[in-house]
Motif scaffolding. Structure first.
Motif, short mmCIF file in Angstrom:
data_model
loop_
_atom_site.label_atom_id
_atom_site.label_comp_id
_atom_site.label_asym_id
_atom_site.label_seq_id
_atom_site.Cartn_x
_atom_site.Cartn_y
_atom_site.Cartn_z
N ARG A 88 0.83 -1.14 0.02
CA ARG A 88 0.06 0.02 -0.10
C ARG A 88 0.85 1.27 -0.25
NH1 ARG A 88 -3.44 -0.21 -2.26
NH2 ARG A 88 -4.98 1.00 -1.31
N GLU B 16 3.58 4.50 -1.43
CA GLU B 16 3.15 5.35 -2.51
C GLU B 16 3.42 4.68 -3.91
OE1 GLU B 16 4.83 5.92 0.05
OE2 GLU B 16 3.64 7.27 1.42
N GLN C 155 0.48 2.42 -4.83
CA GLN C 155 -0.56 3.31 -5.17
C GLN C 155 -0.64 4.17 -6.54
OE1 GLN C 155 -2.00 5.57 -1.71
NE2 GLN C 155 -1.16 3.99 -0.33
N SER C 156 0.53 4.68 -6.80
CA SER C 156 0.44 5.45 -8.10
C SER C 156 0.48 4.80 -9.41
CB SER C 156 1.71 6.20 -8.16
OG SER C 156 3.01 5.50 -8.46
N ASP D 179 -1.91 2.32 -9.85
CA ASP D 179 -3.27 1.81 -9.94
C ASP D 179 -3.50 0.78 -8.85
OD1 ASP D 179 -5.88 1.86 -10.98
OD2 ASP D 179 -5.50 0.02 -12.24
N ASP E 254 -4.67 1.02 -5.88
CA ASP E 254 -5.99 1.31 -4.98
C ASP E 254 -7.01 0.36 -5.69
OD1 ASP E 254 -5.01 2.65 -3.11
OD2 ASP E 254 -5.62 4.76 -3.93
N ALA E 255 -7.10 0.70 -7.27
CA ALA E 255 -8.11 -0.38 -7.75
C ALA E 255 -7.91 -1.66 -7.79
CB ALA E 255 -8.18 0.35 -9.34
N ALA F 292 -6.11 -3.20 -5.43
CA ALA F 292 -6.70 -3.53 -4.13
C ALA F 292 -8.15 -3.68 -4.07
CB ALA F 292 -6.15 -2.78 -2.95
N ALA F 293 -8.90 -3.07 -4.44
CA ALA F 293 -10.38 -3.01 -4.46
C ALA F 293 -10.78 -4.27 -4.87
CB ALA F 293 -11.14 -1.60 -4.93
N PRO G 161 -2.25 -5.55 4.69
CA PRO G 161 -1.48 -4.39 3.83
C PRO G 161 0.08 -4.42 4.47
CG PRO G 161 -2.84 -3.34 5.82
CD PRO G 161 -3.15 -4.84 5.72
N TYR H 57 3.50 -1.83 3.99
CA TYR H 57 3.88 -0.78 3.44
C TYR H 57 5.28 -0.70 2.72
CZ TYR H 57 -0.62 0.70 5.12
OH TYR H 57 -1.73 0.62 5.35
#
Length: 161
Positions: A87, A89, A92-93, A95, A97-98, A100-101, A124, A126
């Protein structure tokens, strides 16, 4: 491995004391003891914390603080498979988040959860150290970089079978 709810506190204390006896002589024994307790039970039972604290002449808060600082110590048994999803940066940058969802939807669990059937725990993390191959995940001990929708769906199939 049994779940804490099925074990008597005396059984937890006895098994924890056996781990303590084996590791108490080490320099800085708290982490090796926590590692040993987690290896013994598959997680660190809450009933083990005062036993460890008493043996090392620490407060329960100190033991709990160390345990909660390191994300690999579990408070409950994990599923048969553990999926760690980066999770950070970089992931996340790319894609993350999508993806993970999508993985949460496919598995039917959220972050920090274990499926009701005990098949998988989703956690999660880091950084897995694969920033150049973001987004990344770890399934059990296998690191997977450059996650995409197909890889996420393959992970879900693998851990649910």
């Amino acid at each position: 491995m049994q779940q804490q709810g099925t074990q008597a506190p005396a059984d937890i204390a006895g098994r924890t004391n056996a781990v303590i006896d084996a590791k108490k002589g080490l320099e800085g024994p708290l982490l090796p003891i926590l590692n040993g307790v987690q290896a013994e039970f598959g997680f660190v039972p809450q009933d083990a914390l005062p036993v460890i604290a008493d043996a090392l002449n620490l407060s329960r808060a100190e033991v709990h603080g160390v345990m909660s600082f390191y994300h690999d110590y579990r408070r409950e048994p994990a599923g048969r498979h553990v999926v760690k999803l980066c999770r950070a940066e970089a992931c996340q940058s790319m894609d993350g988040d999508a993806l993970a969802a999508r993985l949460m939807d496919l598995l039917g669990v959220g972050l920090h959860e274990t499926a009701a059937d005990g098949s998988v725990t989703l956690e999660p993390v880091y950084c897995l150290g694969l920033c150049a191959c973001a987004p990344a995940a770890m399934v059990d001990d296998q690191v997977i970089g450059r996650l995409d929708r197909d890889k996420v769906e393959a992970i879900a199939r693998e851990v649910r079978s």
